[in-house]
Design a protein around this motif. Structure first.
Motif, PDB file in Angstrom:
ATOM      1  N   TYR A  14       0.799  -1.230   0.000  1.00 56.58           N
ATOM      2  CA  TYR A  14       0.000   0.000   0.000  1.00 56.58           C
ATOM      3  C   TYR A  14       0.829   1.276   0.000  1.00 56.58           C
ATOM      4  O   TYR A  14       0.522   2.211  -0.735  1.00 56.58           O
ATOM      5  N   PRO A  15       1.929   1.359   0.788  1.00 57.75           N
ATOM      6  CA  PRO A  15       2.679   2.617   0.803  1.00 57.75           C
ATOM      7  C   PRO A  15       3.561   2.849  -0.432  1.00 57.75           C
ATOM      8  O   PRO A  15       3.965   3.975  -0.689  1.00 57.75           O
ATOM      9  N   MET A  16       3.854   1.798  -1.198  1.00 51.99           N
ATOM     10  CA  MET A  16       4.753   1.952  -2.344  1.00 51.99           C
ATOM     11  C   MET A  16       3.952   2.196  -3.623  1.00 51.99           C
ATOM     12  O   MET A  16       2.823   1.777  -3.743  1.00 51.99           O
ATOM     13  N   ASN A  17       4.585   2.866  -4.551  1.00 47.89           N
ATOM     14  CA  ASN A  17       3.983   3.110  -5.858  1.00 47.89           C
ATOM     15  C   ASN A  17       4.832   2.407  -6.916  1.00 47.89           C
ATOM     16  O   ASN A  17       5.627   3.030  -7.600  1.00 47.89           O
ATOM     17  N   TYR A  18       4.675   1.103  -7.013  1.00 54.59           N
ATOM     18  CA  TYR A  18       5.466   0.356  -7.978  1.00 54.59           C
ATOM     19  C   TYR A  18       5.005   0.669  -9.393  1.00 54.59           C
ATOM     20  O   TYR A  18       3.826   0.746  -9.670  1.00 54.59           O
ATOM     21  N   ARG A  19       5.970   0.827 -10.302  1.00 56.67           N
ATOM     22  CA  ARG A  19       5.649   1.155 -11.692  1.00 56.67           C
ATOM     23  C   ARG A  19       5.704  -0.057 -12.604  1.00 56.67           C
ATOM     24  O   ARG A  19       5.072  -0.054 -13.650  1.00 56.67           O
ATOM     25  N   THR A  20       6.479  -1.062 -12.221  1.00 55.20           N
ATOM     26  CA  THR A  20       6.609  -2.244 -13.076  1.00 55.20           C
ATOM     27  C   THR A  20       6.476  -3.510 -12.237  1.00 55.20           C
ATOM     28  O   THR A  20       6.625  -3.470 -11.009  1.00 55.20           O
ATOM     29  N   ILE A  21       6.235  -4.613 -12.925  1.00 52.86           N
ATOM     30  CA  ILE A  21       6.167  -5.903 -12.260  1.00 52.86           C
ATOM     31  C   ILE A  21       7.525  -6.240 -11.639  1.00 52.86           C
ATOM     32  O   ILE A  21       7.596  -6.766 -10.531  1.00 52.86           O
ATOM     33  N   GLU A  22       8.603  -5.916 -12.336  1.00 46.19           N
ATOM     34  CA  GLU A  22       9.941  -6.212 -11.824  1.00 46.19           C
ATOM     35  C   GLU A  22      10.227  -5.440 -10.536  1.00 46.19           C
ATOM     36  O   GLU A  22      10.819  -5.982  -9.599  1.00 46.19           O
ATOM     37  N   GLU A  23       9.823  -4.174 -10.462  1.00 44.44           N
ATOM     38  CA  GLU A  23       9.977  -3.407  -9.226  1.00 44.44           C
ATOM     39  C   GLU A  23       9.193  -4.064  -8.094  1.00 44.44           C
ATOM     40  O   GLU A  23       9.675  -4.149  -6.965  1.00 44.44           O
ATOM     41  N   THR A  24       8.007  -4.519  -8.405  1.00 43.21           N
ATOM     42  CA  THR A  24       7.162  -5.173  -7.405  1.00 43.21           C
ATOM     43  C   THR A  24       7.805  -6.455  -6.918  1.00 43.21           C
ATOM     44  O   THR A  24       7.894  -6.697  -5.710  1.00 43.21           O
ATOM     45  N   ARG A  25       8.272  -7.282  -7.828  1.00 40.66           N
ATOM     46  CA  ARG A  25       8.937  -8.536  -7.451  1.00 40.66           C
ATOM     47  C   ARG A  25      10.161  -8.274  -6.588  1.00 40.66           C
ATOM     48  O   ARG A  25      10.385  -8.943  -5.583  1.00 40.66           O
ATOM     49  N   SER A  26      10.961  -7.315  -6.985  1.00 43.15           N
ATOM     50  CA  SER A  26      12.173  -6.981  -6.252  1.00 43.15           C
ATOM     51  C   SER A  26      11.839  -6.477  -4.845  1.00 43.15           C
ATOM     52  O   SER A  26      12.482  -6.856  -3.868  1.00 43.15           O
ATOM     53  N   GLY A  27      10.827  -5.634  -4.748  1.00 43.08           N
ATOM     54  CA  GLY A  27      10.408  -5.102  -3.451  1.00 43.08           C
ATOM     55  C   GLY A  27       9.901  -6.195  -2.530  1.00 43.08           C
ATOM     56  O   GLY A  27      10.237  -6.231  -1.340  1.00 43.08           O
ATOM     57  N   ILE A  28       9.089  -7.102  -3.058  1.00 39.66           N
ATOM     58  CA  ILE A  28       8.553  -8.199  -2.256  1.00 39.66           C
ATOM     59  C   ILE A  28       9.679  -9.138  -1.828  1.00 39.66           C
ATOM     60  O   ILE A  28       9.730  -9.565  -0.676  1.00 39.66           O
ATOM     61  N   PHE A  29      10.595  -9.446  -2.736  1.00 44.14           N
ATOM     62  CA  PHE A  29      11.724 -10.311  -2.386  1.00 44.14           C
ATOM     63  C   PHE A  29      12.538  -9.703  -1.251  1.00 44.14           C
ATOM     64  O   PHE A  29      12.869 -10.371  -0.278  1.00 44.14           O
ATOM     65  N   ALA A  30      12.852  -8.420  -1.372  1.00 46.41           N
ATOM     66  CA  ALA A  30      13.642  -7.756  -0.337  1.00 46.41           C
ATOM     67  C   ALA A  30      12.895  -7.748   0.989  1.00 46.41           C
ATOM     68  O   ALA A  30      13.489  -7.985   2.044  1.00 46.41           O
ATOM     69  N   TYR A  31      11.603  -7.507   0.949  1.00 49.23           N
ATOM     70  CA  TYR A  31      10.809  -7.503   2.183  1.00 49.23           C
ATOM     71  C   TYR A  31      10.863  -8.867   2.859  1.00 49.23           C
ATOM     72  O   TYR A  31      11.118  -8.965   4.057  1.00 49.23           O
ATOM     73  N   VAL A  32      10.642  -9.917   2.093  1.00 49.27           N
ATOM     74  CA  VAL A  32      10.584 -11.261   2.673  1.00 49.27           C
ATOM     75  C   VAL A  32      11.972 -11.728   3.121  1.00 49.27           C
ATOM     76  O   VAL A  32      12.159 -12.166   4.251  1.00 49.27           O
ATOM     77  N   GLU A  33      12.956 -11.646   2.239  1.00 45.98           N
ATOM     78  CA  GLU A  33      14.280 -12.197   2.540  1.00 45.98           C
ATOM     79  C   GLU A  33      15.106 -11.340   3.489  1.00 45.98           C
ATOM     80  O   GLU A  33      15.822 -11.873   4.324  1.00 45.98           O
ATOM     81  N   VAL A  34      15.018 -10.040   3.351  1.00 46.76           N
ATOM     82  CA  VAL A  34      15.872  -9.171   4.168  1.00 46.76           C
ATOM     83  C   VAL A  34      15.177  -8.773   5.462  1.00 46.76           C
ATOM     84  O   VAL A  34      15.725  -8.953   6.544  1.00 46.76           O
ATOM     85  N   PHE A  35      13.976  -8.242   5.366  1.00 46.02           N
ATOM     86  CA  PHE A  35      13.315  -7.749   6.567  1.00 46.02           C
ATOM     87  C   PHE A  35      12.590  -8.850   7.331  1.00 46.02           C
ATOM     88  O   PHE A  35      12.896  -9.125   8.481  1.00 46.02           O
TER      89      PHE A  35
END
Length: 55
Positions: A14-35
């Motif tokens: 909700y807080p992010m404004n992803y522009r592409t599917i790749e940005e979304t995938r990268s953001g979700i991966f970082a959230y799950v794996e890193v945070f």
């Protein structure tokens, strides 16, 4: 799983404004794996991150 997806949506989607599917995938991966897996402290794991709990 419902709790996880709820937090994912509130903290990331909700807080992010992803522009592409790749940005979304990268953001979700970082959230799950890193945070989530390494830094979040879960009450169901006695206040430890999932990685620390498994170790």
């Amino acid at each position: 799983m419902e709790s996880f997806f709820s937090r994912l949506k509130v903290e990331l989607i909700y807080p992010m404004n992803y522009r592409t599917i790749e940005e979304t995938r990268s953001g979700i991966f970082a959230y799950v794996e890193v945070f989530y897996n390494r830094k979040s402290q879960l009450s169901t794991n006695d206040g430890m991150s999932p990685v620390a709990f498994e170790e």
